[in-house]
Design a protein around this motif. Structure first.
Motif, PDB file in Angstrom:
ATOM      1  N   HIS A  42       1.830  -6.927   2.715  1.00  0.00           N
ATOM      2  CA  HIS A  42       1.535  -7.470   4.030  1.00  0.00           C
ATOM      3  C   HIS A  42       1.665  -6.388   5.077  1.00  0.00           C
ATOM      4  O   HIS A  42       2.190  -5.313   4.832  1.00  0.00           O
ATOM      5  CB  HIS A  42       2.521  -8.615   4.333  1.00  0.00           C
ATOM      6  CG  HIS A  42       1.910  -9.949   4.095  1.00  0.00           C
ATOM      7  ND1 HIS A  42       2.218 -11.047   4.846  1.00  0.00           N
ATOM      8  CD2 HIS A  42       0.997 -10.347   3.194  1.00  0.00           C
ATOM      9  CE1 HIS A  42       1.523 -12.082   4.414  1.00  0.00           C
ATOM     10  NE2 HIS A  42       0.782 -11.679   3.401  1.00  0.00           N
ATOM     11  N   HIS A  43       1.218  -6.720   6.252  1.00  0.00           N
ATOM     12  CA  HIS A  43       1.387  -5.809   7.385  1.00  0.00           C
ATOM     13  C   HIS A  43       2.856  -5.427   7.534  1.00  0.00           C
ATOM     14  O   HIS A  43       3.746  -6.231   7.295  1.00  0.00           O
ATOM     15  CB  HIS A  43       0.930  -6.499   8.672  1.00  0.00           C
ATOM     16  CG  HIS A  43       1.471  -5.821   9.877  1.00  0.00           C
ATOM     17  ND1 HIS A  43       0.957  -4.646  10.367  1.00  0.00           N
ATOM     18  CD2 HIS A  43       2.533  -6.113  10.674  1.00  0.00           C
ATOM     19  CE1 HIS A  43       1.657  -4.260  11.414  1.00  0.00           C
ATOM     20  NE2 HIS A  43       2.617  -5.133  11.620  1.00  0.00           N
ATOM     21  N   HIS A  44       3.071  -4.200   7.932  1.00  0.00           N
ATOM     22  CA  HIS A  44       4.443  -3.765   8.202  1.00  0.00           C
ATOM     23  C   HIS A  44       4.402  -2.579   9.146  1.00  0.00           C
ATOM     24  O   HIS A  44       3.350  -1.984   9.368  1.00  0.00           O
ATOM     25  CB  HIS A  44       5.129  -3.364   6.890  1.00  0.00           C
ATOM     26  CG  HIS A  44       4.344  -2.354   6.120  1.00  0.00           C
ATOM     27  ND1 HIS A  44       3.637  -2.675   4.983  1.00  0.00           N
ATOM     28  CD2 HIS A  44       4.105  -1.055   6.348  1.00  0.00           C
ATOM     29  CE1 HIS A  44       3.021  -1.605   4.533  1.00  0.00           C
ATOM     30  NE2 HIS A  44       3.283  -0.594   5.350  1.00  0.00           N
ATOM     31  N   ASP A  45       5.541  -2.228   9.697  1.00  0.00           N
ATOM     32  CA  ASP A  45       5.627  -1.068  10.565  1.00  0.00           C
ATOM     33  C   ASP A  45       6.415   0.020   9.849  1.00  0.00           C
ATOM     34  O   ASP A  45       6.824  -0.168   8.705  1.00  0.00           O
ATOM     35  CB  ASP A  45       6.269  -1.468  11.894  1.00  0.00           C
ATOM     36  CG  ASP A  45       5.372  -2.444  12.652  1.00  0.00           C
ATOM     37  OD1 ASP A  45       4.176  -2.136  12.794  1.00  0.00           O
ATOM     38  OD2 ASP A  45       5.866  -3.505  13.067  1.00  0.00           O
ATOM     39  N   HIS A  46       6.584   1.159  10.518  1.00  0.00           N
ATOM     40  CA  HIS A  46       7.183   2.306   9.845  1.00  0.00           C
ATOM     41  C   HIS A  46       8.367   2.913  10.582  1.00  0.00           C
ATOM     42  O   HIS A  46       8.356   3.021  11.812  1.00  0.00           O
ATOM     43  CB  HIS A  46       6.125   3.377   9.606  1.00  0.00           C
ATOM     44  CG  HIS A  46       5.055   2.939   8.653  1.00  0.00           C
ATOM     45  ND1 HIS A  46       3.881   2.349   9.085  1.00  0.00           N
ATOM     46  CD2 HIS A  46       4.996   2.945   7.304  1.00  0.00           C
ATOM     47  CE1 HIS A  46       3.143   2.032   8.029  1.00  0.00           C
ATOM     48  NE2 HIS A  46       3.792   2.374   6.937  1.00  0.00           N
TER      49      HIS A  46
END
Lengths: 150, 150
Positions: free
Chosen positions: B85-89
């Motif tokens: 799924h979408h995620h940030d870093h």
DNA sequence: CTTGTTGCAAATATTTTGCACCCAT
DNA sequence: ATGGGTGCAAAATATTTGCAACAAG
């Protein structure tokens, strides 16, 4: 010319390119400018400056804390005046218009996320890419056509 | 070789470079790879591929939704498998290690911020830059030395 | 076979660097 | 005057494109 003094204060000689570049950022209606944008603008104003100098000055200003370097999705860096508090960016994919925002809750949660993983947070960059889907994009043409969908 | 089928499904011939690049992303312990990283890895595996082909394939995979292109602060793009799924870093500035995270509250607030300004949100990218200040950075060396402070 | 795909080399794009000359202090 | 700063040209880095040879379907 207050800028001459500003520059000296941070240990930089008040040369023509430096003063004019700083003025450009202060007076431009467009807040985010690439090196190329700055170069073209100065040339257009009749100042015979070199692109290399523009890059050097922008980098110096960034290191001095006068400007911030941003990346968005375009592959080329843009700079903005570092005159306000930290903020994030909302970028229109259609016309390139940029709005700034701050959300304290997002800020807090980022610190928390880093802390939970035992990271010491140094900086962050958040850009929301969107369409300002008004019948006619209210802010047609800004800096450089931002493309991509991320 | 399930990947051959995957590729055909999205309308791409199952050529050697494509299959091997996809496998590389699936098998690599390092999740984020630049074009150069992929190129070097394949060469090292004995596959005589051209860097231009790597760039073309990575772009095709991005357009097909198999990969995601990310920018961080390094000036060169890195790609990751678009399998989750979408995620940030969360990026360590010291060793380049990347951790992924999702925060539903941050997601919600972004949607809200865009909506308040009547923007239609398309995508966003959030990267937190930090130090994973453990005595010895636990994840020494990953992709490419991320520098800068943004 | 036929068309998409590749590798190579050359072209682009962005940013940096070497160097002789010039200007702010 | 003098040392930092500049413009120019060339280099470095990242990515794209033209094209003839090639390979997947």
């Amino acid at each position: 010319m207050p800028n001459s003094q500003n520059l000296k204060t941070i240990g930089l000689k008040a040369t023509t390119p430096r003063v004019r570049i700083l003025e450009l950022f202060e007076k431009s209606p467009v807040r985010h400018l690439s090196a190329e944008d700055v170069y073209r603008q100065l040339m257009q104003e009749g100042l015979d400056v070199g692109l290399a100098t523009v890059y050097r000055v922008l980098t110096q200003f960034e290191q001095a804390g006068l400007l911030q370097r941003l990346h968005f999705e375009s592959g080329k860096a843009v700079f903005e005046l570092n005159d306000t508090h930290h903020h994030d960016h909302l970028v229109c994919l259609q016309c390139g218009h940029v709005e700034e925002f701050v959300d304290e809750e997002i800020e807090r949660r980022q610190v928390k996320i880093a802390a939970e993983r035992q990271f010491t947070i140094r900086a962050h960059s958040l850009a929301i890419y969107a369409d300002c889907r008004n019948p006619a994009c209210p802010h047609r043409r800004e800096v450089g056509g931002n493309t991509g969908s991320g």
